[in-house]
Design a protein around this motif. Structure first.
Motif, PDB file in Angstrom:
ATOM      1  N   ALA A   1       0.874  -1.469   0.022  1.00 58.43           N
ATOM      2  CA  ALA A   1      -0.214  -0.202  -0.052  1.00 58.43           C
ATOM      3  C   ALA A   1       0.804   1.231   0.480  1.00 58.43           C
ATOM      4  N   LYS A   2       1.601   1.754   0.690  1.00 63.68           N
ATOM      5  CA  LYS A   2       2.686   2.569   0.675  1.00 63.68           C
ATOM      6  C   LYS A   2       3.732   2.824  -0.288  1.00 63.68           C
ATOM      7  N   GLU A   3       4.013   1.636  -1.369  1.00 64.49           N
ATOM      8  CA  GLU A   3       4.348   1.655  -2.693  1.00 64.49           C
ATOM      9  C   GLU A   3       3.422   2.264  -3.740  1.00 64.49           C
ATOM     10  N   GLU A   4       2.154   1.951  -3.833  1.00 63.96           N
ATOM     11  CA  GLU A   4       1.311   2.349  -4.241  1.00 63.96           C
ATOM     12  C   GLU A   4       0.942   3.769  -4.196  1.00 63.96           C
ATOM     13  N   LEU A   5       0.750   4.160  -2.770  1.00 60.01           N
ATOM     14  CA  LEU A   5       1.088   5.809  -2.631  1.00 60.01           C
ATOM     15  C   LEU A   5       1.963   6.201  -2.881  1.00 60.01           C
ATOM     16  N   GLU A   6       2.965   6.037  -2.299  1.00 58.79           N
ATOM     17  CA  GLU A   6       4.376   6.474  -3.051  1.00 58.79           C
ATOM     18  C   GLU A   6       4.225   6.629  -4.782  1.00 58.79           C
ATOM     19  N   GLN A   7       4.238   6.222  -4.934  1.00 57.16           N
ATOM     20  CA  GLN A   7       4.297   5.859  -7.237  1.00 57.16           C
ATOM     21  C   GLN A   7       3.203   6.732  -7.152  1.00 57.16           C
ATOM     22  N   VAL A   8       1.549   6.666  -7.152  1.00 60.94           N
ATOM     23  CA  VAL A   8       1.036   7.145  -7.447  1.00 60.94           C
ATOM     24  C   VAL A   8       0.596   8.718  -6.887  1.00 60.94           C
ATOM     25  N   ILE A   9       1.042   8.619  -5.814  1.00 58.48           N
ATOM     26  CA  ILE A   9       0.870  10.449  -5.049  1.00 58.48           C
ATOM     27  C   ILE A   9       2.261  10.930  -4.847  1.00 58.48           C
ATOM     28  N   GLY A  10       3.002  10.651  -4.630  1.00 54.13           N
ATOM     29  CA  GLY A  10       4.354  10.691  -4.662  1.00 54.13           C
ATOM     30  C   GLY A  10       4.549  10.978  -2.614  1.00 54.13           C
ATOM     31  N   LYS A  11       5.742  11.095  -2.587  1.00 55.04           N
ATOM     32  CA  LYS A  11       6.074  11.330  -1.373  1.00 55.04           C
ATOM     33  C   LYS A  11       5.711  12.712  -0.474  1.00 55.04           C
ATOM     34  N   GLY A  12       4.977  12.593   0.986  1.00 57.47           N
ATOM     35  CA  GLY A  12       4.809  13.856   1.180  1.00 57.47           C
ATOM     36  C   GLY A  12       3.559  14.556   0.569  1.00 57.47           C
ATOM     37  N   ASN A  13       3.004  14.112  -0.718  1.00 60.85           N
ATOM     38  CA  ASN A  13       1.582  14.934  -1.242  1.00 60.85           C
ATOM     39  C   ASN A  13       0.557  14.102  -0.873  1.00 60.85           C
ATOM     40  N   LEU A  14      -0.536  15.303  -0.409  1.00 64.67           N
ATOM     41  CA  LEU A  14      -1.893  14.340  -0.142  1.00 64.67           C
ATOM     42  C   LEU A  14      -2.888  14.034  -1.057  1.00 64.67           C
TER      43      LEU A  14
ATOM     44  N   LYS B   1      -7.331   5.853  -9.332  1.00 65.57           N
ATOM     45  CA  LYS B   1      -5.548   4.909  -9.340  1.00 65.57           C
ATOM     46  C   LYS B   1      -4.752   4.270  -8.285  1.00 65.57           C
ATOM     47  N   LEU B   2      -5.866   4.155  -7.260  1.00 61.20           N
ATOM     48  CA  LEU B   2      -5.562   3.135  -5.815  1.00 61.20           C
ATOM     49  C   LEU B   2      -5.783   2.140  -5.419  1.00 61.20           C
ATOM     50  N   PRO B   3      -5.895   0.939  -6.934  1.00 63.55           N
ATOM     51  CA  PRO B   3      -6.949   0.177  -6.706  1.00 63.55           C
ATOM     52  C   PRO B   3      -6.548  -0.388  -5.671  1.00 63.55           C
ATOM     53  N   TYR B   4      -4.909  -0.949  -4.998  1.00 63.06           N
ATOM     54  CA  TYR B   4      -4.772  -1.657  -3.827  1.00 63.06           C
ATOM     55  C   TYR B   4      -5.249  -1.369  -2.724  1.00 63.06           C
ATOM     56  N   LEU B   5      -4.701   0.083  -2.388  1.00 56.70           N
ATOM     57  CA  LEU B   5      -5.416   0.652  -0.870  1.00 56.70           C
ATOM     58  C   LEU B   5      -7.688   0.526  -1.011  1.00 56.70           C
ATOM     59  N   GLN B   6      -7.977   0.484  -2.646  1.00 55.18           N
ATOM     60  CA  GLN B   6      -8.945   0.457  -2.505  1.00 55.18           C
ATOM     61  C   GLN B   6      -9.369  -1.192  -2.539  1.00 55.18           C
ATOM     62  N   ALA B   7      -8.750  -1.978  -2.110  1.00 54.73           N
ATOM     63  CA  ALA B   7      -9.040  -3.356  -1.521  1.00 54.73           C
ATOM     64  C   ALA B   7      -9.053  -3.461  -0.407  1.00 54.73           C
ATOM     65  N   ILE B   8      -7.583  -2.743  -0.175  1.00 54.14           N
ATOM     66  CA  ILE B   8      -7.777  -2.681   1.962  1.00 54.14           C
ATOM     67  C   ILE B   8      -8.707  -2.320   2.244  1.00 54.14           C
ATOM     68  N   VAL B   9      -9.349  -0.964   1.779  1.00 49.50           N
ATOM     69  CA  VAL B   9     -10.618  -0.773   2.533  1.00 49.50           C
ATOM     70  C   VAL B   9     -11.836  -1.474   2.611  1.00 49.50           C
ATOM     71  N   LYS B  10     -11.713  -2.302   1.173  1.00 48.14           N
ATOM     72  CA  LYS B  10     -13.326  -3.040   0.876  1.00 48.14           C
ATOM     73  C   LYS B  10     -13.088  -4.380   2.040  1.00 48.14           C
ATOM     74  N   GLU B  11     -11.772  -5.009   1.940  1.00 46.84           N
ATOM     75  CA  GLU B  11     -11.587  -6.060   2.730  1.00 46.84           C
ATOM     76  C   GLU B  11     -11.059  -5.540   4.424  1.00 46.84           C
ATOM     77  N   THR B  12     -11.428  -4.400   4.425  1.00 45.99           N
ATOM     78  CA  THR B  12     -11.309  -4.015   5.723  1.00 45.99           C
ATOM     79  C   THR B  12     -13.056  -3.914   6.326  1.00 45.99           C
ATOM     80  N   LEU B  13     -13.964  -3.529   5.636  1.00 42.52           N
ATOM     81  CA  LEU B  13     -15.556  -3.411   5.546  1.00 42.52           C
ATOM     82  C   LEU B  13     -16.107  -4.609   5.789  1.00 42.52           C
ATOM     83  N   GLN B  14     -15.295  -6.009   5.118  1.00 49.75           N
ATOM     84  CA  GLN B  14     -16.021  -7.338   4.969  1.00 49.75           C
ATOM     85  C   GLN B  14     -15.663  -7.817   6.130  1.00 49.75           C
TER      86      GLN B  14
END
Length: 143
Positions: free
Chosen positions: A14-27, A35-48
């Motif tokens: 998840a951290k890698e995906e965020l750094e690649q798509v958003i960049g370090k230090g960006n909101l 553009k963050l499919p893995y982060l979306q999957a984490i949210v879905k799994e958490t809600l499950q």
């Protein structure tokens, strides 16, 4: 967050995906979410595994109906146990394990509506259960 702390590989990915798509230090902006499919999957799994509320909004039976051998009389209040549905091994592989990869590539409408399908399709015009039209026709014990 707790699930990610217990799963360092998922956290790193998840951290890698965020750094690649958003960049370090960006909101993260709302426009970035698609553009963050893995982060979306984490949210879905958490809600499950950890639904916001364990029971969905109570419903009232409009007619007498039989569900999985139980007679639900007209007017009875029906509670759908979202927590149990999210941990049902008949519906999910490794139901009690945090495995967000299982949600990659799935349509979010089907994932988030999985618990609602019973409410939306739980009664046909004859008063019998008809889950055959749902995307995931599984039996659930709702009482």
């Amino acid at each position: 967050m707790e699930e990610l702390l217990h799963n360092p590989e998922a956290f790193s990915r998840a951290k890698e995906e965020l750094e690649q798509v958003i960049g370090k230090g960006n909101l993260v902006q709302e426009s970035n979410i698609s553009k963050l499919p893995y982060l979306q999957a984490i949210v879905k799994e958490t809600l499950q595994l950890h639904p916001v509320i364990p029971f969905l909004v109570p419903r009232k039976a409009q007619v007498d109906v039989e569900i999985s051998g139980y007679i639900i009389p007209k007017g009875a209040q029906v509670l759908v146990n979202a927590w149990a549905i999210g941990r049902d091994p008949r519906s999910w592989n490794n139901a009690k394990s945090f495995m967000s990869e299982g949600f990659l590539g799935l349509k979010s409408s089907r994932v988030f509506l999985a618990a609602e399908i019973i409410i939306l399709h739980w009664m046909s015009s004859s008063g019998a259960i008809d889950l055959s039209t749902s995307p995931n026709p599984k039996e659930y014990s709702i009482l």
